[in-house]
Design a protein around this motif. Structure first.
Motif, mmCIF file in Angstrom:
data_model
loop_
_atom_site.group_PDB
_atom_site.id
_atom_site.type_symbol
_atom_site.label_atom_id
_atom_site.label_comp_id
_atom_site.label_asym_id
_atom_site.label_seq_id
_atom_site.Cartn_x
_atom_site.Cartn_y
_atom_site.Cartn_z
ATOM 1 N N HIS A 180 0.860 -1.178 0.000
ATOM 2 C CA HIS A 180 0.000 0.000 0.000
ATOM 3 C C HIS A 180 0.904 1.239 0.000
ATOM 4 O O HIS A 180 2.128 1.107 -0.055
ATOM 5 N N SER A 181 0.307 2.407 0.096
ATOM 6 C CA SER A 181 1.108 3.634 0.146
ATOM 7 C C SER A 181 0.389 4.672 0.997
ATOM 8 O O SER A 181 -0.785 4.966 0.780
ATOM 9 N N GLY A 215 -13.641 18.840 9.454
ATOM 10 C CA GLY A 215 -12.971 18.689 10.730
ATOM 11 C C GLY A 215 -11.789 17.750 10.715
ATOM 12 O O GLY A 215 -11.226 17.440 11.776
ATOM 13 N N VAL A 216 -11.380 17.306 9.547
ATOM 14 C CA VAL A 216 -10.268 16.363 9.418
ATOM 15 C C VAL A 216 -9.520 16.624 8.115
ATOM 16 O O VAL A 216 -10.061 17.187 7.169
ATOM 17 N N PHE A 217 -8.252 16.206 8.080
ATOM 18 C CA PHE A 217 -7.530 16.062 6.827
ATOM 19 C C PHE A 217 -7.809 14.663 6.285
ATOM 20 O O PHE A 217 -8.063 13.735 7.052
ATOM 21 N N TYR A 218 -7.744 14.523 4.980
ATOM 22 C CA TYR A 218 -7.997 13.221 4.371
ATOM 23 C C TYR A 218 -6.683 12.557 3.970
ATOM 24 O O TYR A 218 -5.808 13.191 3.382
ATOM 25 N N GLY A 219 -6.552 11.286 4.305
ATOM 26 C CA GLY A 219 -5.416 10.482 3.873
ATOM 27 C C GLY A 219 -5.887 9.394 2.933
ATOM 28 O O GLY A 219 -7.066 9.001 2.965
ATOM 29 N N LYS A 220 -4.977 8.886 2.127
ATOM 30 C CA LYS A 220 -5.370 7.913 1.118
ATOM 31 C C LYS A 220 -4.290 6.856 0.945
ATOM 32 O O LYS A 220 -3.135 7.078 1.273
ATOM 33 N N CYS A 221 -4.706 5.744 0.378
ATOM 34 C CA CYS A 221 -3.746 4.772 -0.137
ATOM 35 C C CYS A 221 -3.414 5.170 -1.563
ATOM 36 O O CYS A 221 -4.313 5.339 -2.384
ATOM 37 N N ALA A 222 -2.133 5.344 -1.858
ATOM 38 C CA ALA A 222 -1.710 5.823 -3.172
ATOM 39 C C ALA A 222 -1.047 4.724 -3.998
ATOM 40 O O ALA A 222 -0.289 5.011 -4.925
ATOM 41 N N GLU A 223 -1.301 3.476 -3.659
ATOM 42 C CA GLU A 223 -0.735 2.342 -4.400
ATOM 43 C C GLU A 223 -1.866 1.360 -4.701
ATOM 44 O O GLU A 223 -2.581 0.921 -3.800
ATOM 45 N N LEU A 224 -2.060 1.050 -5.983
ATOM 46 C CA LEU A 224 -3.130 0.135 -6.374
ATOM 47 C C LEU A 224 -2.963 -1.191 -5.646
ATOM 48 O O LEU A 224 -1.949 -1.873 -5.793
#
Length: 361
Positions: A180-181, A215-224
């Motif tokens: 993942h990333s 009310g939050v920052f968003y994080g993500k998975c950046a790896e397929l």
């Protein structure tokens, strides 16, 4: 011919719109609105690289326009050949030295910030009493959710990362299944999470997230990483150090007591349906856990990381998790309920209980 020109005009218009729209974005999710020192350093590198590319394009376009206007056949005639400069030492030096200088201008800050952001020596610093001076978070990426362990504090959260502002926060990144990333666009990153090794880096959160739209920052998975990769989000709550200490203390002493008959029925069902075997409901604990911790489920703003935080969505998720997040490892309701589907009354009870798991209310 005219049809071809119209198509090119449309293409040019779309390209221009793409450039302008790329600057649009929400503060909690946009790399173009950095809210941390690492993100700001990376943004400045982006500006430097864009300026160098723009300079090269402008110079080339100017030379191209001059050549078209000064040496057109209408101006100089059919049989005029411009002066040939092949083999000119002066020109050879110019178009060799200038690109080297531009690369050096870009390379020096790039190398500097690469090593600066990879320096995690301070992660192991301790004070006179032997306590670590910086917060460390162990991040474990799983299909398709995130686990955050605070080893010095002895607490574990899931889907929501809580951090103090105005200080370095160090991360140990790993994956439990596939690559993942880890990426928080507004703050900085991104860095892969691998099964074989642990990657380390730090981020700095300059702004408290309470003032943002959600009310939050968003994080993500950046790896397929599979069929539900696009739904593998997490949220980040940043707060001042005093508020963070209060939050951590509340997590350590979390004791959820179901209020109301319906919530108590949900708690009993949560225990008997084996949900408790995968999901913790207290803040204290040590990773890894089979399923996400639900200690602060009532404080979240999303169900399963992406659905609106409503009881109806909680019920829908419990009933058929594969419908909403294909490939996740949560069993369906028949596996949890002795081969039978949950009734509406049971789902109402579970949703009521889960929504009451809160430390902020």
């Amino acid at each position: 011919m005219m049809k071809g020109l119209k198509k090119w005009r449309l293409f040019s218009l779309l390209a221009a719109l793409t450039i302008f729209l790329s600057g649009c974005g929400e503060e909690y999710l946009s790399t173009l609105a950095p809210a941390g020192q690492v993100g700001r350093d990376q943004f400045n590198l982006l500006l430097l690289a864009s300026a160098i590319m723009a300079l090269v394009i402008i110079v080339v376009v100017i030379i191209y326009v001059i050549a078209l206007t000064r040496y057109s056949r209408k101006k100089v005639g059919e049989n005029v050949i411009p002066k040939q400069v092949e083999g000119s030492h002066t020109l050879e030096i110019i178009w060799t030295v200038i690109p080297i200088l531009l690369l050096v201008i870009l390379a020096i800050p790039t190398v500097y910030y690469t090593y600066k952001h990879a320096d995690v020596a301070a992660m192991d610093q301790v004070d006179e009493e032997g306590n670590k001076t910086h917060l460390t978070v162990n991040v474990t990426a799983k299909l398709y959710w995130w686990e955050f362990e605070y080893p010095e504090l002895g607490i574990v959260t899931a889907q929501e990362l809580v951090v103090p502002t105005d200080e370095q926060v160090f991360f140990n990144l790993k994956a439990a299944d596939v690559k993942h990333s880890f990426w928080i666009p507004s703050i900085g990153g991104k860095l892969d999470t691998n099964v074989e090794n642990v990657n380390k880096f730090y981020l700095v959160f300059d702004k408290e997230s309470a003032g943002l739209e959600d009310g939050v920052f968003y994080g993500k998975c950046a790896e397929l990483c599979g069929p539900s990769h696009a739904l593998m989000d997490f949220k980040v709550k940043s707060m001042n150090r005093d508020d963070f200490n209060e939050w951590a203390e509340a997590m350590k002493t979390t004791v959820h007591t179901a209020e109301g008959d319906l919530a108590k029925q949900g708690e009993e069902l949560f225990q008997t349906a084996s949900c408790i075997g995968c999901h913790a409901t207290g803040g204290e604990g040590m990773a890894p856990q089979t399923g996400p911790s639900l200690a602060t489920f009532g404080d979240r703003n999303r169900v399963a990381g992406f659905m609106d935080h409503t009881k109806e969505n909680v019920k829908a998720w419990i009933s058929d998790p594969q419908k909403y997040k294909p490939g996740n490892v949560m069993p369906d309701d028949t596996e949890l309920n002795g081969g039978k589907e949950f009734t509406d009354e049971q789902l109402d009870a579970l949703a009521e209980y889960l929504m009451g798991l809160s430390i902020e209310k």
